[in-house]
Design a protein around this motif. Sequence first.
Motif, PDB file in Angstrom:
ATOM      1  N   PRO A  56       0.737  -1.257   0.144  1.00 13.25           N
ATOM      2  CA  PRO A  56      -0.393   0.574   0.224  1.00 13.25           C
ATOM      3  C   PRO A  56       0.869   1.554  -0.431  1.00 13.25           C
ATOM      4  O   PRO A  56       0.125   2.457   0.275  1.00 13.25           O
ATOM      5  CB  PRO A  56      -0.761  -0.005   1.095  1.00 13.25           C
ATOM      6  N   SER A  93      -4.472  -5.201  18.689  1.00 12.55           N
ATOM      7  CA  SER A  93      -5.136  -6.156  18.405  1.00 12.55           C
ATOM      8  C   SER A  93      -5.272  -7.426  20.095  1.00 12.55           C
ATOM      9  O   SER A  93      -6.128  -8.021  19.813  1.00 12.55           O
ATOM     10  CB  SER A  93      -5.095  -6.979  16.741  1.00 12.55           C
ATOM     11  N   HIS A 118       0.877  -2.993  10.504  1.00 10.21           N
ATOM     12  CA  HIS A 118      -0.593  -1.973   9.703  1.00 10.21           C
ATOM     13  C   HIS A 118      -1.927  -2.350  10.952  1.00 10.21           C
ATOM     14  O   HIS A 118      -2.018  -3.767  10.836  1.00 10.21           O
ATOM     15  CB  HIS A 118      -0.409  -2.645   9.004  1.00 10.21           C
ATOM     16  N   PRO A 119      -2.549  -0.813  10.955  1.00  6.83           N
ATOM     17  CA  PRO A 119      -3.469  -1.623  11.349  1.00  6.83           C
ATOM     18  C   PRO A 119      -4.580  -1.596  10.948  1.00  6.83           C
ATOM     19  O   PRO A 119      -5.731  -2.358  11.490  1.00  6.83           O
ATOM     20  CB  PRO A 119      -3.907   0.919  11.513  1.00  6.83           C
ATOM     21  N   LYS A 120      -4.680  -1.795   9.669  1.00  2.00           N
ATOM     22  CA  LYS A 120      -5.782  -2.127   8.657  1.00  2.00           C
ATOM     23  C   LYS A 120      -5.371  -3.764   8.612  1.00  2.00           C
ATOM     24  O   LYS A 120      -6.477  -4.443   8.785  1.00  2.00           O
ATOM     25  CB  LYS A 120      -5.622  -1.857   7.680  1.00  2.00           C
ATOM     26  N   THR A 121      -4.352  -4.451   8.205  1.00  2.00           N
ATOM     27  CA  THR A 121      -4.499  -5.551   7.528  1.00  2.00           C
ATOM     28  C   THR A 121      -4.130  -6.264   8.651  1.00  2.00           C
ATOM     29  O   THR A 121      -3.525  -8.010   8.733  1.00  2.00           O
ATOM     30  CB  THR A 121      -2.640  -6.024   6.531  1.00  2.00           C
ATOM     31  N   GLY A 122      -3.464  -5.867   9.706  1.00  2.00           N
ATOM     32  CA  GLY A 122      -2.206  -6.883  10.662  1.00  2.00           C
ATOM     33  C   GLY A 122      -0.796  -7.080  10.129  1.00  2.00           C
ATOM     34  O   GLY A 122      -0.475  -7.736  11.245  1.00  2.00           O
ATOM     35  N   SER A 156      -4.094   7.844  10.351  1.00  2.00           N
ATOM     36  CA  SER A 156      -4.307   7.464   9.095  1.00  2.00           C
ATOM     37  C   SER A 156      -3.658   6.675   8.263  1.00  2.00           C
ATOM     38  O   SER A 156      -4.406   6.798   6.984  1.00  2.00           O
ATOM     39  CB  SER A 156      -4.467   9.190   8.354  1.00  2.00           C
ATOM     40  N   ASP A 157      -2.784   5.638   8.246  1.00  7.00           N
ATOM     41  CA  ASP A 157      -2.057   4.691   8.073  1.00  7.00           C
ATOM     42  C   ASP A 157      -1.085   4.992   7.520  1.00  7.00           C
ATOM     43  O   ASP A 157      -1.120   4.379   6.411  1.00  7.00           O
ATOM     44  CB  ASP A 157      -3.211   3.708   7.314  1.00  7.00           C
ATOM     45  N   PRO A 166      -0.808   5.875   2.020  1.00  8.76           N
ATOM     46  CA  PRO A 166      -1.054   4.780   2.052  1.00  8.76           C
ATOM     47  C   PRO A 166      -2.435   4.931   0.341  1.00  8.76           C
ATOM     48  O   PRO A 166      -3.079   5.842   0.642  1.00  8.76           O
ATOM     49  CB  PRO A 166      -2.064   4.112   2.397  1.00  8.76           C
ATOM     50  N   THR A 197      -4.958   2.241  -2.404  1.00  8.32           N
ATOM     51  CA  THR A 197      -6.027   0.973  -1.891  1.00  8.32           C
ATOM     52  C   THR A 197      -5.319  -0.089  -1.097  1.00  8.32           C
ATOM     53  O   THR A 197      -3.853  -0.186  -2.155  1.00  8.32           O
ATOM     54  CB  THR A 197      -6.971   0.729  -3.316  1.00  8.32           C
ATOM     55  N   ILE A 198      -6.182  -0.656  -0.222  1.00  6.86           N
ATOM     56  CA  ILE A 198      -5.256  -1.742  -0.107  1.00  6.86           C
ATOM     57  C   ILE A 198      -6.204  -2.391  -0.500  1.00  6.86           C
ATOM     58  O   ILE A 198      -7.177  -3.307   0.200  1.00  6.86           O
ATOM     59  CB  ILE A 198      -4.942  -2.058   1.497  1.00  6.86           C
TER      60      ILE A 198
END
Length: 306
Positions: A49, A162, A232-236, A280-281, A302, A304-305
């Motif tokens: 990303p 997480s 990574h906050p979204k994907t882990g 905001s990643d 970033p 698009t993931i």
Amino acid sequence: MKMDLQNSTTVTWLIVVAILVIAIGYSVFAINNKPPQMAFTVATDYTFPYKIDTKGFRTELNSTLKEISGITSINLDQVMAIQDEKGILFTVDLNSGNIVSQTPFDKDRDYEDLCLVGDHVFILERDGDLYQFHLAVPDTVQKFETSFSYRNDTEGLCFDASRNRLLIAPKEGAPDDVAELPKNIKGVYAFDLITKRVKPEPIITIAEKEIGRIIGNGGKPYNFKPSAVAVHPKTGHIYVLASVGKILIIVDPVTNQVMHVQLLDEEAFPQPEGMTFDASDNLLISSEGLLGKAASITRFTPKTIK
């Protein structure tokens, strides 16, 4: 036509021409010897990303932070930073590079990284010791001796929100109380925030031989030594940064699969030691100052993931 070498103007122009020839020759050499590829996506149906081959938004830092060794995001405009051998937490403005505040927390030691957990800051020492400091309460530092030691040269620390744990990335080896890792294998370990102990088994491992295969290193292992770690906050996915090796490696902690390998431009990142994500990643990478260059923090936005 004869040139009068006694003429200072003529001599000056000869020197200028010589410098230009050398500079052009060096530029051609550098271009020809730059790796043809810097980014290597390994996993199918995955898009890395961030566009690291661009310069990003770079902020040069105050000379006080020339040896910046770790960063953690406070908000979109500020990070907290630590530097080698100073027991001070620095709040840094990402737009100007100025130091907003300095908070002493303990005596000077060889501190390598830090992370925020609520109102607390955890700071990692090179020998693996952790220090917990409550930002709202002065003189509240607590020290936790881990199973790491100086031989591990622990440099990377982050909060895995997480799973409510810390992650520690040593440059070398495994904790003292477990079996040693095979040669040329790097591990990342979890620190339990309840028991305040390091889990004996690494949560991920990375083989230098595999990295060498991915980047086409002529069949040889690619030597690297982790200097920072982040989740990574979204994907882990776990991001492992290495100053030695100038490389960023992304690993899926569920499968232990290397997802992407990114070689770093040494001119942009002479000594990358710190890494964090903001709300905001955005990916932020700090680099120590070297050979007259100022220390810096570079922010990458970033894409698009998937």
